[in-house]
Design an enzyme around this catalytic site. Sequence first.
Site, PDB file in Angstrom:
ATOM      1  N   ASP A 152     -16.473  -0.968   1.896  1.00 24.65           N
ATOM      2  CA  ASP A 152     -15.203  -1.680   1.708  1.00 24.65           C
ATOM      3  C   ASP A 152     -15.399  -3.196   1.748  1.00 24.65           C
ATOM      4  O   ASP A 152     -14.433  -3.961   1.658  1.00 24.65           O
ATOM      5  CB  ASP A 152     -14.210  -1.261   2.808  1.00 24.65           C
ATOM      6  CG  ASP A 152     -12.754  -1.418   2.382  1.00 24.65           C
ATOM      7  OD1 ASP A 152     -12.507  -2.007   1.317  1.00 24.65           O
ATOM      8  OD2 ASP A 152     -11.868  -0.962   3.116  1.00 24.65           O
ATOM      9  N   GLY A 166     -10.812   3.606   3.066  1.00 25.63           N
ATOM     10  CA  GLY A 166     -11.781   3.226   2.052  1.00 25.63           C
ATOM     11  C   GLY A 166     -11.334   2.045   1.222  1.00 25.63           C
ATOM     12  O   GLY A 166     -10.236   1.511   1.398  1.00 25.63           O
ATOM     13  N   LYS A 180      -5.371   0.723   8.679  1.00 26.46           N
ATOM     14  CA  LYS A 180      -6.646   0.403   9.322  1.00 26.46           C
ATOM     15  C   LYS A 180      -6.405  -0.530  10.505  1.00 26.46           C
ATOM     16  O   LYS A 180      -5.877  -1.626  10.334  1.00 26.46           O
ATOM     17  CB  LYS A 180      -7.582  -0.270   8.314  1.00 26.46           C
ATOM     18  CG  LYS A 180      -7.841   0.565   7.061  1.00 26.46           C
ATOM     19  CD  LYS A 180      -8.479  -0.233   5.944  1.00 26.46           C
ATOM     20  CE  LYS A 180      -8.620   0.619   4.692  1.00 26.46           C
ATOM     21  NZ  LYS A 180      -9.139  -0.148   3.536  1.00 26.46           N
ATOM     22  N   ASN A 237      -7.199 -10.462   4.623  1.00 26.03           N
ATOM     23  CA  ASN A 237      -8.014 -10.911   5.744  1.00 26.03           C
ATOM     24  C   ASN A 237      -8.939 -12.058   5.339  1.00 26.03           C
ATOM     25  O   ASN A 237      -9.071 -13.050   6.067  1.00 26.03           O
ATOM     26  CB  ASN A 237      -8.818  -9.736   6.309  1.00 26.03           C
ATOM     27  CG  ASN A 237      -7.927  -8.745   7.024  1.00 26.03           C
ATOM     28  OD1 ASN A 237      -7.484  -8.963   8.138  1.00 26.03           O
ATOM     29  ND2 ASN A 237      -7.639  -7.633   6.363  1.00 26.03           N
ATOM     30  N   GLU A 265      -4.518  -7.770   9.254  1.00 25.28           N
ATOM     31  CA  GLU A 265      -4.744  -6.821  10.350  1.00 25.28           C
ATOM     32  C   GLU A 265      -5.930  -7.217  11.222  1.00 25.28           C
ATOM     33  O   GLU A 265      -5.970  -6.914  12.409  1.00 25.28           O
ATOM     34  CB  GLU A 265      -4.969  -5.411   9.782  1.00 25.28           C
ATOM     35  CG  GLU A 265      -3.743  -4.743   9.207  1.00 25.28           C
ATOM     36  CD  GLU A 265      -2.831  -4.149  10.278  1.00 25.28           C
ATOM     37  OE1 GLU A 265      -3.030  -4.432  11.475  1.00 25.28           O
ATOM     38  OE2 GLU A 265      -1.914  -3.398   9.903  1.00 25.28           O
ATOM     39  N   TRP A 308       0.830  -1.210   0.000  1.00 18.46           N
ATOM     40  CA  TRP A 308       0.000   0.000   0.000  1.00 18.46           C
ATOM     41  C   TRP A 308       0.862   1.256   0.000  1.00 18.46           C
ATOM     42  O   TRP A 308       0.576   2.202  -0.723  1.00 18.46           O
ATOM     43  CB  TRP A 308      -0.942  -0.016   1.190  1.00 18.46           C
ATOM     44  CG  TRP A 308      -1.989   1.059   1.187  1.00 18.46           C
ATOM     45  CD1 TRP A 308      -2.289   1.890   2.216  1.00 18.46           C
ATOM     46  CD2 TRP A 308      -2.877   1.429   0.122  1.00 18.46           C
ATOM     47  NE1 TRP A 308      -3.294   2.765   1.857  1.00 18.46           N
ATOM     48  CE2 TRP A 308      -3.675   2.510   0.577  1.00 18.46           C
ATOM     49  CE3 TRP A 308      -3.060   0.972  -1.187  1.00 18.46           C
ATOM     50  CZ2 TRP A 308      -4.648   3.116  -0.218  1.00 18.46           C
ATOM     51  CZ3 TRP A 308      -4.039   1.589  -1.984  1.00 18.46           C
ATOM     52  CH2 TRP A 308      -4.814   2.638  -1.492  1.00 18.46           C
ATOM     53  N   LYS A 361     -13.949  -3.828   9.599  1.00 20.45           N
ATOM     54  CA  LYS A 361     -14.283  -4.591   8.380  1.00 20.45           C
ATOM     55  C   LYS A 361     -13.255  -5.684   8.134  1.00 20.45           C
ATOM     56  O   LYS A 361     -13.551  -6.690   7.480  1.00 20.45           O
ATOM     57  CB  LYS A 361     -14.439  -3.651   7.179  1.00 20.45           C
ATOM     58  CG  LYS A 361     -13.198  -2.880   6.763  1.00 20.45           C
ATOM     59  CD  LYS A 361     -12.388  -3.600   5.714  1.00 20.45           C
ATOM     60  CE  LYS A 361     -11.060  -2.900   5.475  1.00 20.45           C
ATOM     61  NZ  LYS A 361     -10.219  -3.644   4.498  1.00 20.45           N
ATOM     62  N   SER A 383      -7.798  -9.858  -0.963  1.00 26.75           N
ATOM     63  CA  SER A 383      -7.957  -9.507   0.445  1.00 26.75           C
ATOM     64  C   SER A 383      -7.152 -10.443   1.338  1.00 26.75           C
ATOM     65  O   SER A 383      -7.402 -11.653   1.393  1.00 26.75           O
ATOM     66  CB  SER A 383      -9.433  -9.570   0.844  1.00 26.75           C
ATOM     67  OG  SER A 383      -9.582  -9.485   2.247  1.00 26.75           O
TER      68      SER A 383
END
Length: 318
Positions: A237, A130, A101, A249, A267, A11, A185, A247
């Site tokens: 999201d 976001g 996040k 997660n 995370e 990121w 999320k 993703s």
Amino acid sequence: MKITVIGCGRWGSLITWYLDRMGHEVTLYGMADAPEMQRFLATRQNDLLSLPKSVRLTTDINDVSTGEVIIISIPSQALSGLMEELQPLRLRFKTVVLCMKGIDITTGKRLSEIATEALDESCPVAVWLGPGHVQEFYKGNPSCMVIDSQNEQIKHRLVNAFSSDLIRFYYGQDMIGNEIGAAAKNVIGIAAGMLDGFELGTLKGALMARGTHEVARLIKAMGGNEMSAYGLCHLGDYEATVFSPHSHNRAFGECFAKGESFGALAEGYYTARAMVDLGKKYDVDLPICSAVYRILYEGADCKQVLMELMTRTLKSEF
């Protein structure tokens, strides 16, 4: 605008690439012993993108102070330690933007609170949150995101400076709701991955609806706007977190359910613990977050706990 990005992961490197693409003067800082930074220094590439020569690369933390805007993109639990490392720089009149996040599991504080407490009062803090994945942005697929801050002038300045045809930014209006929603999320993403692992993907609709509802209750109890749970930082999201193959997660949750190892950072693992602590502190029932916590931290049977969610006491939806 002169910008320093701290963090050379997927990121942080995307943010560097994006802001350079927009014409800003960008420096990317990474630790000298970080494999990602070593690769950038050698090839200016990682597995996802290439950084142009206009981007300055540095491993000297003193170079962080050269930017008028400092963007931080590192694992959420490392933020407190980073703020201690930045103390000798005596940063003043810098805008600090958190592109991460999570919730600090030691203190239960939002990340903006951790940063604000460590910085001089002349350094306003903003968050950039976001939906979006590096892979999609780099291919040119657009998305919408949020920038929020207690400082209205800084918020508007950043949105105007960073908006483009690739990312449309909205002005955030609720730091509590946006930060808690964005962090939570990831826990929902882990639960979604667990459902995938058991081939129960049809339950994802219910997971999304009920997950948003419980997160909204917590946001309200903490003093935020419960409607923030239905905005870009949480419900908005979900596609990128609950369904996307990119993703971390979701993939972590699927691997966990299948008994497979997962080597990347998820995370939501840490956030599940923080969410349970916040639920106790504010007396809010968080059944999905609690279920993920029991599975990850207490060794509860994964499939059994997920199915227990379906057999809770019958009640009205709202």
